[in-house]
Design an enzyme around this catalytic site. Structure first.
Site, PDB file in Angstrom:
ATOM      1  N   TYR A   1       5.558  -4.244   6.644  1.00  0.00           N
ATOM      2  CA  TYR A   1       5.431  -4.928   5.415  1.00  0.00           C
ATOM      3  C   TYR A   1       7.088  -3.494   4.708  1.00  0.00           C
ATOM      4  CZ  TYR A   1       3.025  -4.832   0.831  1.00  0.00           C
ATOM      5  OH  TYR A   1       3.180  -4.538  -0.282  1.00  0.00           O
TER       6      TYR A   1
ATOM      7  N   PHE B   1       8.424   4.069   9.368  1.00  0.00           N
ATOM      8  CA  PHE B   1       7.307   3.688   9.168  1.00  0.00           C
ATOM      9  C   PHE B   1       6.331   3.039  10.085  1.00  0.00           C
ATOM     10  CE2 PHE B   1      10.937   2.282   5.915  1.00  0.00           C
ATOM     11  CZ  PHE B   1      10.159   2.908   4.481  1.00  0.00           C
TER      12      PHE B   1
ATOM     13  N   LYS C   1      -2.142   1.770  11.237  1.00  0.00           N
ATOM     14  CA  LYS C   1      -2.460   2.293   9.821  1.00  0.00           C
ATOM     15  C   LYS C   1      -3.940   1.265   8.668  1.00  0.00           C
ATOM     16  CE  LYS C   1      -1.045  -2.427   6.757  1.00  0.00           C
ATOM     17  NZ  LYS C   1      -0.347  -2.535   5.844  1.00  0.00           N
TER      18      LYS C   1
ATOM     19  N   ASN D   1      -0.703   7.633  18.792  1.00  0.00           N
ATOM     20  CA  ASN D   1       0.144   6.455  18.588  1.00  0.00           C
ATOM     21  C   ASN D   1       1.048   6.912  17.509  1.00  0.00           C
ATOM     22  OD1 ASN D   1       1.347   3.610  18.477  1.00  0.00           O
ATOM     23  ND2 ASN D   1       1.399   4.081  16.467  1.00  0.00           N
TER      24      ASN D   1
ATOM     25  N   GLY E   1     -16.701   5.503   1.151  1.00  0.00           N
ATOM     26  CA  GLY E   1     -15.208   6.447   1.454  1.00  0.00           C
ATOM     27  C   GLY E   1     -14.401   6.827   0.441  1.00  0.00           C
TER      28      GLY E   1
ATOM     29  N   TYR F   1      -6.912   8.081  10.366  1.00  0.00           N
ATOM     30  CA  TYR F   1      -5.798   7.690  10.073  1.00  0.00           C
ATOM     31  C   TYR F   1      -5.464   8.483   9.064  1.00  0.00           C
ATOM     32  CZ  TYR F   1      -2.695   5.465   6.680  1.00  0.00           C
ATOM     33  OH  TYR F   1      -1.369   4.962   5.855  1.00  0.00           O
TER      34      TYR F   1
ATOM     35  N   LEU G   1      -7.247  -4.002  -0.489  1.00  0.00           N
ATOM     36  CA  LEU G   1      -7.597  -5.664  -1.601  1.00  0.00           C
ATOM     37  C   LEU G   1      -6.549  -6.767  -2.599  1.00  0.00           C
ATOM     38  CD1 LEU G   1      -9.464  -6.056  -4.524  1.00  0.00           C
ATOM     39  CD2 LEU G   1      -8.204  -5.291  -5.817  1.00  0.00           C
TER      40      LEU G   1
ATOM     41  N   SER H   1       4.018  -6.522  13.478  1.00  0.00           N
ATOM     42  CA  SER H   1       5.231  -7.217  12.666  1.00  0.00           C
ATOM     43  C   SER H   1       5.386  -8.633  13.663  1.00  0.00           C
ATOM     44  CB  SER H   1       5.747  -6.893  12.457  1.00  0.00           C
ATOM     45  OG  SER H   1       6.248  -5.777  13.221  1.00  0.00           O
TER      46      SER H   1
ATOM     47  N   SER I   1       0.623   9.498   2.646  1.00  0.00           N
ATOM     48  CA  SER I   1       0.100   8.528   1.494  1.00  0.00           C
ATOM     49  C   SER I   1      -0.749   9.191   0.832  1.00  0.00           C
ATOM     50  CB  SER I   1      -0.967   7.927   2.588  1.00  0.00           C
ATOM     51  OG  SER I   1      -1.620   7.769   1.691  1.00  0.00           O
TER      52      SER I   1
ATOM     53  N   LYS J   1      -1.615  11.776   8.860  1.00  0.00           N
ATOM     54  CA  LYS J   1      -0.781  11.810   7.549  1.00  0.00           C
ATOM     55  C   LYS J   1      -0.928  13.003   7.080  1.00  0.00           C
ATOM     56  CE  LYS J   1       0.716   7.017   7.261  1.00  0.00           C
ATOM     57  NZ  LYS J   1       1.532   6.669   7.813  1.00  0.00           N
TER      58      LYS J   1
HETATM   59  P1  NAD Z   1       2.976  -2.474   8.832  1.00  0.00           P
HETATM   60  O1  NAD Z   1       2.276  -2.276   9.793  1.00  0.00           O
HETATM   61  O2  NAD Z   1       3.393  -3.537   8.155  1.00  0.00           O
HETATM   62  O3  NAD Z   1       4.510  -1.566   8.992  1.00  0.00           O
HETATM   63  C1  NAD Z   1       3.996  -0.366  10.331  1.00  0.00           C
HETATM   64  C2  NAD Z   1       5.025  -1.339  11.472  1.00  0.00           C
HETATM   65  O4  NAD Z   1       4.851  -0.190  12.712  1.00  0.00           O
HETATM   66  C3  NAD Z   1       4.596  -2.369  12.436  1.00  0.00           C
HETATM   67  O5  NAD Z   1       5.832  -3.654  12.056  1.00  0.00           O
HETATM   68  C4  NAD Z   1       4.009  -1.930  13.501  1.00  0.00           C
HETATM   69  O6  NAD Z   1       4.431  -3.126  14.496  1.00  0.00           O
HETATM   70  C5  NAD Z   1       4.395  -0.836  13.938  1.00  0.00           C
HETATM   71  N1  NAD Z   1       4.538   0.085  14.884  1.00  0.00           N
HETATM   72  C6  NAD Z   1       3.190   0.409  15.087  1.00  0.00           C
HETATM   73  N2  NAD Z   1       3.354   1.429  16.298  1.00  0.00           N
HETATM   74  C7  NAD Z   1       4.386   1.353  16.743  1.00  0.00           C
HETATM   75  C8  NAD Z   1       4.949   1.711  17.366  1.00  0.00           C
HETATM   76  N3  NAD Z   1       4.385   2.563  18.673  1.00  0.00           N
HETATM   77  N4  NAD Z   1       6.594   2.055  18.254  1.00  0.00           N
HETATM   78  C9  NAD Z   1       7.612   1.163  17.247  1.00  0.00           C
HETATM   79  N5  NAD Z   1       5.950   0.797  16.130  1.00  0.00           N
HETATM   80  C10 NAD Z   1       4.933   1.023  15.979  1.00  0.00           C
HETATM   81  O7  NAD Z   1       2.429  -1.043   7.591  1.00  0.00           O
HETATM   82  P2  NAD Z   1       2.854  -1.048   6.378  1.00  0.00           P
HETATM   83  O8  NAD Z   1       2.091  -1.078   5.469  1.00  0.00           O
HETATM   84  O9  NAD Z   1       4.472  -1.199   6.520  1.00  0.00           O
HETATM   85  O10 NAD Z   1       2.846   1.165   6.307  1.00  0.00           O
HETATM   86  C11 NAD Z   1       4.581   1.588   6.446  1.00  0.00           C
HETATM   87  C12 NAD Z   1       4.322   3.438   6.740  1.00  0.00           C
HETATM   88  O11 NAD Z   1       3.687   3.320   5.420  1.00  0.00           O
HETATM   89  C13 NAD Z   1       3.100   3.886   7.308  1.00  0.00           C
HETATM   90  O12 NAD Z   1       3.794   4.734   8.366  1.00  0.00           O
HETATM   91  C14 NAD Z   1       1.864   3.508   6.907  1.00  0.00           C
HETATM   92  O13 NAD Z   1       0.640   4.476   6.647  1.00  0.00           O
HETATM   93  C15 NAD Z   1       2.008   3.849   5.611  1.00  0.00           C
HETATM   94  N6  NAD Z   1       1.495   3.915   4.329  1.00  0.00           N
HETATM   95  C16 NAD Z   1       1.336   2.688   4.618  1.00  0.00           C
HETATM   96  C17 NAD Z   1       0.410   2.058   3.083  1.00  0.00           C
HETATM   97  C18 NAD Z   1      -0.106   0.789   2.527  1.00  0.00           C
HETATM   98  O14 NAD Z   1      -1.182   0.841   1.714  1.00  0.00           O
HETATM   99  N7  NAD Z   1       0.450   0.020   3.261  1.00  0.00           N
HETATM  100  C19 NAD Z   1      -0.256   3.213   1.534  1.00  0.00           C
HETATM  101  C20 NAD Z   1       0.815   5.005   2.281  1.00  0.00           C
HETATM  102  C21 NAD Z   1       1.137   5.388   3.621  1.00  0.00           C
HETATM  103  C1  WQD Z   2      -8.191  -0.575  -3.848  1.00  0.00           C
HETATM  104  C2  WQD Z   2      -9.403  -1.139  -4.686  1.00  0.00           C
HETATM  105  C3  WQD Z   2     -11.957  -0.771  -2.661  1.00  0.00           C
HETATM  106  C4  WQD Z   2     -10.985  -4.447  -1.359  1.00  0.00           C
HETATM  107  C5  WQD Z   2      -5.892   2.212   0.968  1.00  0.00           C
HETATM  108  C6  WQD Z   2      -5.741   3.405   2.054  1.00  0.00           C
HETATM  109  C7  WQD Z   2      -5.007   4.365   2.198  1.00  0.00           C
HETATM  110  C8  WQD Z   2      -3.586   3.426   1.254  1.00  0.00           C
HETATM  111  C9  WQD Z   2      -3.670   2.652   0.728  1.00  0.00           C
HETATM  112  C10 WQD Z   2      -2.743   4.204   4.124  1.00  0.00           C
HETATM  113  C11 WQD Z   2     -11.053  -0.141  -4.046  1.00  0.00           C
HETATM  114  C12 WQD Z   2     -11.509  -1.937  -3.430  1.00  0.00           C
HETATM  115  C13 WQD Z   2     -10.714  -3.386  -1.621  1.00  0.00           C
HETATM  116  C14 WQD Z   2     -12.103  -5.302  -1.150  1.00  0.00           C
HETATM  117  C15 WQD Z   2     -12.211  -3.906  -3.218  1.00  0.00           C
HETATM  118  N1  WQD Z   2      -3.149   3.331   3.091  1.00  0.00           N
HETATM  119  N2  WQD Z   2     -11.412  -3.005  -2.700  1.00  0.00           N
HETATM  120  N3  WQD Z   2     -12.283  -5.244  -2.653  1.00  0.00           N
HETATM  121  O1  WQD Z   2      -8.769   1.999  -0.573  1.00  0.00           O
HETATM  122  O2  WQD Z   2      -7.251   2.767  -2.317  1.00  0.00           O
HETATM  123  O3  WQD Z   2      -6.218   2.742  -0.289  1.00  0.00           O
HETATM  124  O4  WQD Z   2      -4.298   1.514   1.409  1.00  0.00           O
HETATM  125  O5  WQD Z   2      -2.136   5.189   3.862  1.00  0.00           O
HETATM  126  O6  WQD Z   2      -4.939   5.258   3.025  1.00  0.00           O
HETATM  127  O7  WQD Z   2      -7.479   4.123   2.331  1.00  0.00           O
HETATM  128  O8  WQD Z   2      -7.139   0.700  -1.330  1.00  0.00           O
HETATM  129  O9  WQD Z   2      -6.384  -1.638  -1.533  1.00  0.00           O
HETATM  130  O10 WQD Z   2      -8.599  -1.178   0.023  1.00  0.00           O
HETATM  131  O11 WQD Z   2      -8.966  -0.773  -1.733  1.00  0.00           O
HETATM  132  O12 WQD Z   2     -13.000  -4.178  -4.343  1.00  0.00           O
HETATM  133  O13 WQD Z   2     -12.098  -6.834  -0.488  1.00  0.00           O
HETATM  134  O14 WQD Z   2     -10.158  -2.393  -4.605  1.00  0.00           O
HETATM  135  O15 WQD Z   2     -12.999  -0.287  -3.236  1.00  0.00           O
HETATM  136  O16 WQD Z   2     -10.954   0.488  -5.335  1.00  0.00           O
HETATM  137  P1  WQD Z   2      -7.912   2.194  -1.444  1.00  0.00           P
HETATM  138  P2  WQD Z   2      -7.965  -1.070  -1.016  1.00  0.00           P
END
Ligand code: NAD
Ligand code: WQD
Length: 339
Positions: A13, A83, A87, A102, A300, A152, A203, A38, A127, A156
């Protein structure tokens, strides 16, 4: 010759949106992903948007041998944006070993290979989860980090600590960790976006799937928080603003000397929106009535979380330009394109 950048998790993503941003800024982009969360079609979609097909290698980055030959081949890269990770917060509680193995092995393998091949600039996807339940809002980078409740989240926190230890002795590598708040939204082309497999945890994809008829009803977790409307507050950031933050961080790594080893930045808008704010923006921009009801708080969850991103604004000269309406509109356009 173009500057080459390696994007791990590049078909995911945030990785795919960041790849578009880098290609459009003249970089040669190499995507590496094991496609566990993906799809390969993303490579063609990036080409449709940018006119350039990025190089793609399907590799599991926990595989030491394959990762090392990949890096040898791309030793002319200027940097790595890491990335790649698993997750899903809830899944990580059930599968802690898988998540630690992983996410941490990817990080260790990438850092080691960067040092060996003298690739100097490293950006880590961290994060806001590293702040746990915050004592004070908005959260600055100086705020205390706490042990996240999920494995998870802990990958981080531990990941940041590994980087901190590593850059102290690394001769070649400098790093920036970006602590993302809540990324949502999609590219305006409707060609790339968030595509969760199975039931979404987050969400925004849950909302769009309910509106599209894929799910019946959204459960709003908690209506008795001490917030303006009783629902929890988060700092939602458009994924394209987030992509631009990586570009700004990359420039920063290029511009600073070897003594500036490691920096951390919050990446959010600084604005907190409640779950009901997001729903109401979605209903406005999609012209859909959303089916939702209230449920208990989710275990949580913190009541409120939003960033002070003034450090990123001052040091990276970065800021956001897209609104909550832009986020919900583009998420809906992306969902509709999946039909
Ligand atoms: P995503 O799952 O869409 O992308 C992560 C990609 O990593 C995937 O395409 C997956 O196939 C690949 N991957 C996983 N394990 C692998 C491996 N062993 N070797 C090669 N590729 C591998 O997730 P995203 O939402 O794009 O998140 C990207 C980064 O940002 C992640 O590190 C995630 O933890 C971090 N992050 C995401 C969010 C969020 O809410 N989306 C928030 C904070 C941090
Ligand atoms: C947002 C708000 C829920 C789903 C998570 C990870 C965090 C980071 C980002 C990677 C909250 C509410 C949600 C639903 C709802 N990821 N909600 N109904 O929890 O803030 O963060 O994603 O690092 O580590 O914990 O994001 O989108 O899950 O929730 O009411 O079906 O929406 O309670 O208040 P969150 P979220």
């Amino acid at each position: 010759m173009k500057n080459k950048v390696i994007i791990t998790g590049g078909t995911g993503y945030i990785g795919s949106h960041t790849a578009v941003e880098f290609i459009q800024n003249g970089f040669e982009v190499v995507l590496v992903d094991n496609l566990s969360n993906s799809d390969i079609s993303i490579v063609d979609r990036i080409e449709k948007i940018t006119g350039i097909k990025p190089e793609f290698e399907e590799i599991d980055l926990t595989d030491i041998k394959k990762t090392s030959s990949f890096f040898k081949k791309h030793k002319d890269a200027k940097g790595v944006i890491n990335f790649a990770a698993l997750k899903a917060v809830g899944e990580s509680v059930q599968k802690p070993i898988e998540y630690y193995r992983n996410n941490l092995n990817i990080l260790l393998n990438v850092l080691e290979n960067m040092e060996v091949n003298s690739i100097s600039n490293f950006i880590f996807s961290s994060s806001a989860t590293v702040y746990g339940l915050p004592d004070k809002l908005p959260i600055t980078e100086e705020s205390e980090t706490k042990r996240p409740t999920s494995p998870y989240g802990n990958t981080k926190k531990v990941g940041e600590e590994i980087i901190e230890d590593f850059v102290k002795i690394a001769k070649n590598v400098k790093a920036i960790s970006l602590r993302y708040f809540n990324p949502i939204g999609a590219h305006k082309s409707g060609l790339i976006g968030e595509a969760p497999t199975g039931i979404p945890n987050n969400l925004m994809p849950y909302i769009t799937q309910v509106a599209a008829g894929v799910r019946k009803e959204l459960k709003v977790f908690g209506k008795d928080y001490d917030t303006k409307d009783g629902t929890a507050i988060r700092d939602y950031i458009h994924v394209m603003d987030l992509a631009v933050a990586h570009m700004a961080a990359f420039k920063r790594l290029n511009d600073t000397g070897k003594d500036q080893k490691y920096e951390i930045f919050n990446i959010g808008t600084g604005i907190g929106y409640s779950v009901l704010d997001v729903i109401s923006s979605f209903e406005k921009t999609s012209k859909q009535k959303l089916n939702y009801s209230f449920d208990d708080r989710r275990e949580g969850d913190v009541p409120m979380l939003y960033a002070d991103s003034s450090k990123a604004s001052k040091v990276l000269h970065w800021g956001t330009s897209l609104s909550l309406d832009d986020m919900t509109r583009s998420s809906w356009e992306w969902e509709e394109s999946l039909k």
